[in-house]
Design a protein around this motif. Sequence first.
Motif, PDB file in Angstrom:
ATOM      1  N   ARG A  40       0.838  -1.198   0.000  1.00  0.00           N
ATOM      2  CA  ARG A  40       0.000   0.000   0.000  1.00  0.00           C
ATOM      3  C   ARG A  40       0.871   1.246   0.000  1.00  0.00           C
ATOM      4  O   ARG A  40       1.718   1.417   0.863  1.00  0.00           O
ATOM      5  N   PRO A  41       0.674   2.149  -0.964  1.00  0.00           N
ATOM      6  CA  PRO A  41       1.477   3.379  -0.966  1.00  0.00           C
ATOM      7  C   PRO A  41       1.122   4.277   0.213  1.00  0.00           C
ATOM      8  O   PRO A  41       0.016   4.215   0.757  1.00  0.00           O
ATOM      9  N   LEU A  42       2.052   5.097   0.600  1.00  0.00           N
ATOM     10  CA  LEU A  42       1.854   6.001   1.719  1.00  0.00           C
ATOM     11  C   LEU A  42       0.865   7.108   1.347  1.00  0.00           C
ATOM     12  O   LEU A  42       0.941   7.686   0.261  1.00  0.00           O
ATOM     13  N   VAL A  43      -0.045   7.389   2.261  1.00  0.00           N
ATOM     14  CA  VAL A  43      -0.971   8.505   2.095  1.00  0.00           C
ATOM     15  C   VAL A  43      -0.329   9.721   2.757  1.00  0.00           C
ATOM     16  O   VAL A  43      -0.111   9.743   3.971  1.00  0.00           O
ATOM     17  N   ILE A  44      -0.011  10.732   1.945  1.00  0.00           N
ATOM     18  CA  ILE A  44       0.738  11.893   2.418  1.00  0.00           C
ATOM     19  C   ILE A  44      -0.152  13.134   2.314  1.00  0.00           C
ATOM     20  O   ILE A  44      -0.552  13.535   1.223  1.00  0.00           O
ATOM     21  N   LEU A  49      -7.634  11.430  10.535  1.00  0.00           N
ATOM     22  CA  LEU A  49      -8.089  10.669   9.377  1.00  0.00           C
ATOM     23  C   LEU A  49      -7.297   9.372   9.225  1.00  0.00           C
ATOM     24  O   LEU A  49      -7.780   8.405   8.643  1.00  0.00           O
ATOM     25  N   GLY A  50      -6.067   9.371   9.734  1.00  0.00           N
ATOM     26  CA  GLY A  50      -5.236   8.173   9.675  1.00  0.00           C
ATOM     27  C   GLY A  50      -4.230   8.160   8.546  1.00  0.00           C
ATOM     28  O   GLY A  50      -3.860   7.084   8.048  1.00  0.00           O
ATOM     29  N   VAL A  51      -3.760   9.342   8.126  1.00  0.00           N
ATOM     30  CA  VAL A  51      -2.754   9.379   7.066  1.00  0.00           C
ATOM     31  C   VAL A  51      -1.440   8.798   7.578  1.00  0.00           C
ATOM     32  O   VAL A  51      -1.219   8.682   8.782  1.00  0.00           O
ATOM     33  N   ASP A  52      -0.576   8.461   6.632  1.00  0.00           N
ATOM     34  CA  ASP A  52       0.727   7.907   6.995  1.00  0.00           C
ATOM     35  C   ASP A  52       1.770   8.991   7.226  1.00  0.00           C
ATOM     36  O   ASP A  52       2.683   8.826   8.042  1.00  0.00           O
ATOM     37  N   VAL A  53       1.651  10.087   6.467  1.00  0.00           N
ATOM     38  CA  VAL A  53       2.689  11.122   6.481  1.00  0.00           C
ATOM     39  C   VAL A  53       2.040  12.502   6.510  1.00  0.00           C
ATOM     40  O   VAL A  53       1.079  12.765   5.767  1.00  0.00           O
ATOM     41  N   LEU A  54       2.579  13.388   7.332  1.00  0.00           N
ATOM     42  CA  LEU A  54       2.205  14.792   7.321  1.00  0.00           C
ATOM     43  C   LEU A  54       3.266  15.565   6.544  1.00  0.00           C
ATOM     44  O   LEU A  54       4.444  15.549   6.911  1.00  0.00           O
ATOM     45  N   GLU A  55       2.842  16.221   5.464  1.00  0.00           N
ATOM     46  CA  GLU A  55       3.762  17.034   4.668  1.00  0.00           C
ATOM     47  C   GLU A  55       3.561  18.486   5.043  1.00  0.00           C
ATOM     48  O   GLU A  55       2.430  18.935   5.216  1.00  0.00           O
ATOM     49  N   MET A  56       4.660  19.223   5.169  1.00  0.00           N
ATOM     50  CA  MET A  56       4.543  20.601   5.652  1.00  0.00           C
ATOM     51  C   MET A  56       5.616  21.491   5.063  1.00  0.00           C
ATOM     52  O   MET A  56       6.699  21.047   4.668  1.00  0.00           O
ATOM     53  N   GLU A  67      -6.949  13.925  -8.120  1.00  0.00           N
ATOM     54  CA  GLU A  67      -7.962  13.255  -8.930  1.00  0.00           C
ATOM     55  C   GLU A  67      -7.806  11.738  -8.821  1.00  0.00           C
ATOM     56  O   GLU A  67      -6.682  11.220  -8.816  1.00  0.00           O
ATOM     57  N   ILE A  68      -8.932  11.031  -8.769  1.00  0.00           N
ATOM     58  CA  ILE A  68      -8.913   9.570  -8.625  1.00  0.00           C
ATOM     59  C   ILE A  68      -8.104   8.905  -9.726  1.00  0.00           C
ATOM     60  O   ILE A  68      -7.301   7.992  -9.479  1.00  0.00           O
ATOM     61  N   GLY A  69      -8.292   9.368 -10.975  1.00  0.00           N
ATOM     62  CA  GLY A  69      -7.558   8.763 -12.089  1.00  0.00           C
ATOM     63  C   GLY A  69      -6.059   8.898 -11.941  1.00  0.00           C
ATOM     64  O   GLY A  69      -5.307   7.951 -12.228  1.00  0.00           O
ATOM     65  N   ASP A  70      -5.604  10.058 -11.493  1.00  0.00           N
ATOM     66  CA  ASP A  70      -4.167  10.262 -11.287  1.00  0.00           C
ATOM     67  C   ASP A  70      -3.658   9.427 -10.117  1.00  0.00           C
ATOM     68  O   ASP A  70      -2.537   8.908 -10.154  1.00  0.00           O
ATOM     69  N   MET A  71      -4.472   9.284  -9.084  1.00  0.00           N
ATOM     70  CA  MET A  71      -4.086   8.435  -7.958  1.00  0.00           C
ATOM     71  C   MET A  71      -3.877   6.998  -8.428  1.00  0.00           C
ATOM     72  O   MET A  71      -2.885   6.342  -8.062  1.00  0.00           O
ATOM     73  N   LYS A  72      -4.808   6.511  -9.252  1.00  0.00           N
ATOM     74  CA  LYS A  72      -4.692   5.143  -9.773  1.00  0.00           C
ATOM     75  C   LYS A  72      -3.432   4.984 -10.611  1.00  0.00           C
ATOM     76  O   LYS A  72      -2.751   3.948 -10.547  1.00  0.00           O
ATOM     77  N   LYS A  73      -3.104   6.008 -11.419  1.00  0.00           N
ATOM     78  CA  LYS A  73      -1.908   5.937 -12.253  1.00  0.00           C
ATOM     79  C   LYS A  73      -0.645   5.844 -11.395  1.00  0.00           C
ATOM     80  O   LYS A  73       0.253   5.039 -11.671  1.00  0.00           O
ATOM     81  N   CYS A  74      -0.593   6.654 -10.335  1.00  0.00           N
ATOM     82  CA  CYS A  74       0.580   6.627  -9.458  1.00  0.00           C
ATOM     83  C   CYS A  74       0.722   5.273  -8.763  1.00  0.00           C
ATOM     84  O   CYS A  74       1.829   4.751  -8.610  1.00  0.00           O
ATOM     85  N   ILE A  75      -0.402   4.705  -8.346  1.00  0.00           N
ATOM     86  CA  ILE A  75      -0.381   3.377  -7.731  1.00  0.00           C
ATOM     87  C   ILE A  75       0.096   2.347  -8.744  1.00  0.00           C
ATOM     88  O   ILE A  75       0.926   1.479  -8.440  1.00  0.00           O
ATOM     89  N   GLN A  76      -0.392   2.467  -9.972  1.00  0.00           N
ATOM     90  CA  GLN A  76      -0.061   1.500 -11.030  1.00  0.00           C
ATOM     91  C   GLN A  76       1.431   1.482 -11.348  1.00  0.00           C
ATOM     92  O   GLN A  76       2.016   0.416 -11.564  1.00  0.00           O
ATOM     93  N   LEU A 123     -10.102  11.004  -0.130  1.00  0.00           N
ATOM     94  CA  LEU A 123     -10.369  10.290  -1.379  1.00  0.00           C
ATOM     95  C   LEU A 123      -9.363   9.159  -1.583  1.00  0.00           C
ATOM     96  O   LEU A 123      -9.732   8.056  -2.016  1.00  0.00           O
ATOM     97  N   LEU A 124      -8.092   9.432  -1.294  1.00  0.00           N
ATOM     98  CA  LEU A 124      -7.052   8.422  -1.502  1.00  0.00           C
ATOM     99  C   LEU A 124      -7.248   7.233  -0.568  1.00  0.00           C
ATOM    100  O   LEU A 124      -7.105   6.078  -0.988  1.00  0.00           O
ATOM    101  N   ILE A 125      -7.567   7.500   0.681  1.00  0.00           N
ATOM    102  CA  ILE A 125      -7.800   6.402   1.634  1.00  0.00           C
ATOM    103  C   ILE A 125      -8.981   5.553   1.184  1.00  0.00           C
ATOM    104  O   ILE A 125      -8.919   4.306   1.215  1.00  0.00           O
ATOM    105  N   ASN A 126     -10.059   6.184   0.741  1.00  0.00           N
ATOM    106  CA  ASN A 126     -11.228   5.426   0.252  1.00  0.00           C
ATOM    107  C   ASN A 126     -10.861   4.594  -0.964  1.00  0.00           C
ATOM    108  O   ASN A 126     -11.285   3.446  -1.093  1.00  0.00           O
ATOM    109  N   LEU A 127     -10.067   5.170  -1.873  1.00  0.00           N
ATOM    110  CA  LEU A 127      -9.648   4.441  -3.071  1.00  0.00           C
ATOM    111  C   LEU A 127      -8.810   3.214  -2.692  1.00  0.00           C
ATOM    112  O   LEU A 127      -9.034   2.118  -3.222  1.00  0.00           O
ATOM    113  N   LEU A 128      -7.843   3.396  -1.806  1.00  0.00           N
ATOM    114  CA  LEU A 128      -6.997   2.281  -1.402  1.00  0.00           C
ATOM    115  C   LEU A 128      -7.802   1.189  -0.713  1.00  0.00           C
ATOM    116  O   LEU A 128      -7.558  -0.011  -0.928  1.00  0.00           O
TER     117      LEU A 128
END
Length: 311
Positions: free
Chosen positions: A41-45, A68-75, A279-288, A301-306
Motif C-alpha cells: 500500500r502506498p503512503l498517504v501523504i 483521518l489516519g494518514v501515513d505522512v504529514l507534509e509541511m 484526482e482519482i484517475g491520477d491516484m490510480k496511475k501513481c499506484i499503477q 479520497l485516496l484512503i477510500n480508493l486504497l
Amino acid sequence: MKKKIFFTVLVVFIVVYVILQVIPFGKNKVDNPFKIEPGSRPLVIAHGGAKLMNPENTWMAYDYAYNLGVDVLEMDLQITKDNQLVTYHNDALQDFSNAQGLVSEHNYVDLKQYNFGENFEDLEGNLPYKTLTEQERITYGDALTPANLEEMFQKYGKDVLYICELKNYGELGQKSAQRILELIKQYDMENYVCVASFDKATLDYFISIAPKTIITSFDMGTATSFVIANYLGYGIFMNYPQSGFQLPMNKFGIPLDTSYLVYKIHKNDMFVHYWTINEIGDMKKCIQVGADGIITDRPDLLINLLNDMGY
C-alpha cells in the motif's frame, strides 16, 4: 568491412547501455519508512495537512489529517524571529492571513493572534473563516494558526511520518537547517523525518551538518540531473546523498509518472512520491506505476480508493 565494424560498435554500445540500465548504484542509501515494499500500500501523504479540506499548514489541517489516519504529514516550514520552525508556505504573512510582514520578523506567540484561515475556500466555494466573532476566536483557539514543529513532535510523536520542506534560503535557510536538526535529535525522530528543500544551497547545507542516516529528498535541480543520468545510462557513475524524490507527474511536458522511471529510482534504492495528486484517475496511475507515496490535498479520497482496491 566498415559496415561490420559499425554494427559491432553498435551492438557493443547497446549491450553496455542495457547493462548500465539495470545495475543499481545505491552506494550510501539506508532503509527508511518512506520507501515501501513492491506491491504494498502506498503512503498517504497529507499535503499541507490536506489543504483542500482545511486551511493549509494550520493546526486544524494537521489534526484533521492525523485523525483521518494518514501515513505522512507534509509541511512547509519557516523560521520565526525566536528560532521556531512553523508551518507556513510563503515568506509574507499577508498571503495567507490577516497579518502583515514576514514570518521571520515575528515571534511564534505573536502569530497566534492572527487568522490564518481567512482566505480558505472550502469545496463548496465558501469562506467559512473569513470573519470570526470574538466567541468563534475563543472556540477555535490555536486551530487557525500555523503549527510549531516542536509541538507537532510532542503531540503526534512517532504515530506518523513527517516530510519537512524548508522554505527559507540564505542565512535563514541555514538557521532553519540547524533548528530542524536540533529537533530531530532532541525528539529521536531520525527515522521518522524526511528533510526537503527546493533551495539547493539550503539542502546541501543541511546534508553537510547532519548525520548520513537522516533522510533527505532531492531538490529539483539535482532531481533533474538524476533523471537525465539514468535515462542516458550513466547513472552508475553518479552518487547522490539523498534517499528519494517528491516529483510532479510531469515537468515541461516530460512524463515523470512512468513505470520505467520508478524502476530506475527503485533500482537505486530510493523512494518516489508524486505531488499534488487530487484526482482519482491520477491516484490510480501513481499506484499503477509503483509510487511509494502519494502527496494529496484530498487524503480522504485516496484512503477510500486504497480501501476499495483492497489495500
